[in-house]
Design a protein around this motif. Structure first.
Motif, mmCIF file in Angstrom:
data_model
loop_
_atom_site.group_PDB
_atom_site.id
_atom_site.type_symbol
_atom_site.label_atom_id
_atom_site.label_comp_id
_atom_site.label_asym_id
_atom_site.label_seq_id
_atom_site.Cartn_x
_atom_site.Cartn_y
_atom_site.Cartn_z
ATOM 1 N N LEU A 146 0.836 -1.208 0.000
ATOM 2 C CA LEU A 146 0.000 0.000 0.000
ATOM 3 C C LEU A 146 0.864 1.249 0.000
ATOM 4 C CD1 LEU A 146 -2.725 -1.042 2.621
ATOM 5 C CD2 LEU A 146 -3.037 -0.803 0.155
ATOM 6 N N ALA A 147 1.942 1.216 0.766
ATOM 7 C CA ALA A 147 2.834 2.376 0.825
ATOM 8 C C ALA A 147 3.430 2.666 -0.549
ATOM 9 C CB ALA A 147 3.943 2.129 1.849
ATOM 10 N N GLY A 148 3.876 1.609 -1.242
ATOM 11 C CA GLY A 148 4.437 1.806 -2.572
ATOM 12 C C GLY A 148 3.421 2.324 -3.569
ATOM 13 N N LEU A 149 2.194 1.798 -3.492
ATOM 14 C CA LEU A 149 1.136 2.269 -4.390
ATOM 15 C C LEU A 149 0.785 3.727 -4.115
ATOM 16 C CD1 LEU A 149 -1.228 -0.847 -4.361
ATOM 17 C CD2 LEU A 149 0.255 -0.086 -6.228
ATOM 18 N N LEU A 150 0.687 4.101 -2.846
ATOM 19 C CA LEU A 150 0.385 5.487 -2.497
ATOM 20 C C LEU A 150 1.490 6.428 -2.963
ATOM 21 C CD1 LEU A 150 -1.033 4.994 1.134
ATOM 22 C CD2 LEU A 150 -2.327 5.595 -0.912
ATOM 23 N N GLN A 151 2.732 6.008 -2.777
ATOM 24 C CA GLN A 151 3.852 6.830 -3.236
ATOM 25 C C GLN A 151 3.818 7.010 -4.755
ATOM 26 O OE1 GLN A 151 7.306 4.804 -1.572
ATOM 27 N NE2 GLN A 151 7.758 6.582 -0.318
ATOM 28 N N TYR A 152 3.560 5.921 -5.464
ATOM 29 C CA TYR A 152 3.616 5.984 -6.923
ATOM 30 C C TYR A 152 2.506 6.861 -7.499
ATOM 31 C CZ TYR A 152 3.702 4.503 -11.802
ATOM 32 O OH TYR A 152 3.738 4.497 -13.179
ATOM 33 N N TYR A 153 1.261 6.610 -7.059
ATOM 34 C CA TYR A 153 0.127 7.305 -7.680
ATOM 35 C C TYR A 153 -0.090 8.715 -7.113
ATOM 36 C CZ TYR A 153 -1.184 2.998 -10.043
ATOM 37 O OH TYR A 153 -1.183 1.897 -10.851
ATOM 38 N N LEU A 154 0.018 8.856 -5.797
ATOM 39 C CA LEU A 154 -0.294 10.157 -5.196
ATOM 40 C C LEU A 154 0.907 11.092 -5.131
ATOM 41 C CD1 LEU A 154 -2.676 9.116 -2.266
ATOM 42 C CD2 LEU A 154 -3.241 9.772 -4.607
ATOM 43 N N SER A 155 2.115 10.522 -5.184
ATOM 44 C CA SER A 155 3.310 11.375 -5.133
ATOM 45 C C SER A 155 3.944 11.550 -6.510
ATOM 46 C CB SER A 155 4.335 10.782 -4.164
ATOM 47 O OG SER A 155 3.837 10.777 -2.843
ATOM 48 N N PHE A 156 4.302 10.435 -7.159
ATOM 49 C CA PHE A 156 4.977 10.530 -8.452
ATOM 50 C C PHE A 156 4.041 10.993 -9.562
ATOM 51 C CE2 PHE A 156 7.932 7.524 -6.368
ATOM 52 C CZ PHE A 156 9.120 8.215 -6.591
ATOM 53 N N ALA A 176 0.803 7.451 7.368
ATOM 54 C CA ALA A 176 -0.278 7.181 8.322
ATOM 55 C C ALA A 176 -1.411 6.427 7.656
ATOM 56 C CB ALA A 176 -0.788 8.493 8.922
ATOM 57 N N THR A 177 -1.722 6.774 6.413
ATOM 58 C CA THR A 177 -2.771 6.073 5.672
ATOM 59 C C THR A 177 -2.375 4.629 5.395
ATOM 60 O OG1 THR A 177 -3.426 8.157 4.619
ATOM 61 C CG2 THR A 177 -4.188 6.124 3.590
ATOM 62 N N ALA A 178 -1.109 4.407 5.026
ATOM 63 C CA ALA A 178 -0.636 3.048 4.747
ATOM 64 C C ALA A 178 -0.726 2.170 5.990
ATOM 65 C CB ALA A 178 0.800 3.094 4.232
ATOM 66 N N ILE A 179 -0.409 2.739 7.150
ATOM 67 C CA ILE A 179 -0.512 1.985 8.405
ATOM 68 C C ILE A 179 -1.969 1.752 8.771
ATOM 69 C CG2 ILE A 179 0.007 2.013 10.876
ATOM 70 C CD1 ILE A 179 2.458 3.716 10.235
ATOM 71 N N ALA A 180 -2.806 2.773 8.566
ATOM 72 C CA ALA A 180 -4.185 2.735 9.055
ATOM 73 C C ALA A 180 -5.070 1.791 8.255
ATOM 74 C CB ALA A 180 -4.784 4.142 9.022
ATOM 75 N N LEU A 181 -4.836 1.643 6.955
ATOM 76 C CA LEU A 181 -5.757 0.871 6.120
ATOM 77 C C LEU A 181 -5.839 -0.584 6.557
ATOM 78 C CD1 LEU A 181 -5.102 2.315 2.541
ATOM 79 C CD2 LEU A 181 -7.117 2.610 3.988
ATOM 80 N N THR A 182 -4.693 -1.176 6.862
ATOM 81 C CA THR A 182 -4.703 -2.569 7.318
ATOM 82 C C THR A 182 -5.447 -2.715 8.637
ATOM 83 O OG1 THR A 182 -2.600 -3.008 6.219
ATOM 84 C CG2 THR A 182 -3.252 -4.525 7.967
ATOM 85 N N GLN A 183 -5.149 -1.820 9.584
ATOM 86 C CA GLN A 183 -5.803 -1.881 10.892
ATOM 87 C C GLN A 183 -7.298 -1.570 10.777
ATOM 88 O OE1 GLN A 183 -3.906 -3.067 13.075
ATOM 89 N NE2 GLN A 183 -1.913 -2.680 12.156
ATOM 90 N N ALA A 184 -7.666 -0.660 9.875
ATOM 91 C CA ALA A 184 -9.077 -0.319 9.682
ATOM 92 C C ALA A 184 -9.864 -1.529 9.184
ATOM 93 C CB ALA A 184 -9.214 0.838 8.696
#
Length: 309
Positions: A146-156, A176-184
């Motif tokens: 999730l962290a890699g996907l968020l970095q690629y699409y929302l950052s790059f 924080a979103t990458a950590i939270a999604l699994t726990q959510a």
């Protein structure tokens, strides 16, 4: 209540003693040494370093010194960072992990409970299916993916957030979103199953028979009792996210405690490894104690075992 808390504190001290002992002997059994990677060290200098950190003493002397230093909350000087103590590393990096963890925990709790409520209220309908799919995806996909996907699409691609670093609030949103999604996802599943169980209970039927509205019944009666399994999960969840995610902090180059812990393992930095392990254990044990006490606050019918009546 006081009797229960004192009893639990005794158990916490016993658990810490076992954790400290296990950590020490696991470090002793691990192959290599903190200075194994230093290829240019002459044997004389390595002997001096071993003497400086007490590594040339018998194991029982090292164990005694480690117990005494831990009891005084003095974890010693880092073997890799010159002039820096383990205490300094913990106190400098833990606030960063704490801020990131609090943000992730708030996101996980609010989003997870919301998904769980929607699934329970619209059981076997389209909102339930959508919420369940989102929760399953959150549980199934690892946080580093999730962290890699968020970095690629929302950052790059979209340039909405910084790629990495820690220079302000915007830098904390993606990790924080990458950590939270699994726990959510876990919280959503717990909330859904618990609400479905309480949805058809007698006290809910009685409340509706008295003319109490649907949403009032949900939030005042059903949800309050359904949150007990969620509260159970909040103990380890709080300890996990507040101390930071090892992998997430490493991916986003966040100078938190988790990143230092991973680096210390790579460097065989014994003092930092053992110090952070004990620190994590203290947080986890006290979080579980606090959650147990919160049971009686959420549901007064629950009596703490060992508490005086």
């Amino acid at each position: 209540m006081l009797h229960y808390i004192v009893k639990r504190l005794v158990y916490i001290l016993l658990a810490l003693f076992l954790i400290i002992t296990a950590t020490f002997f696991l470090m002793k059994l691990a192959p290599g040494s903190p200075f194994a990677s230093e290829r240019d060290f002459p044997p004389a200098i390595e002997e001096k370093l071993n003497a400086k950190y007490g590594l040339d003493n018998p194991w029982y002397i090292q164990y005694k010194d480690y117990l005494i230093s831990t009891l005084t909350f003095d974890f010693g000087e880092s073997m890799k960072y010159k002039g820096r103590s383990t205490n300094d590393i913990i106190f400098e990096s833990f606030p960063i992990s704490f801020m990131l963890g609090i943000e992730a925990m708030l996101l996980a709790i609010s989003f997870g409970i919301l998904l769980g409520i929607i699934s329970a209220l619209y059981h076997n309908k389209l909102p339930d299916y959508i919420s369940t799919i989102i929760a399953i995806l959150g549980i199934s996909v690892p946080s580093f993916i999730l962290a890699g996907l968020l970095q690629y699409y929302l950052s790059f691609k979209l340039h909405l957030f910084p790629v990495s670093g820690w220079k302000g609030f915007t830098y904390s949103i993606l990790p924080a979103t990458a950590i939270a999604l699994t726990q959510a996802g876990f919280i959503a599943k717990l909330t859904r199953s618990s609400m479905l169980e309480h949805k058809h209970s007698d006290y809910v039927k009685l409340a509706r028979a008295k003319g109490i509205g649907k949403w009032t019944t949900v939030f005042k009666h059903t949800l309050r009792n359904a949150l007990l399994p969620v509260v159970t999960y909040l103990g380890p969840l709080t300890a996990a996210v507040v101390t930071g995610s090892f992998i997430i902090e490493h991916i986003f180059a966040i100078p938190g405690l988790g990143r230092h812990f991973v680096t210390s393992i790579t460097n065989r930095d014994y003092t930092v490894i053992m110090g952070t392990t004990v620190f994590y254990s203290i947080i986890l044990l006290f979080c579980v104690l606090i959650i147990d006490i919160l049971y009686s606050v959420i549901d007064p019918r629950i009596k703490l075992k060992g508490a005086k009546k």
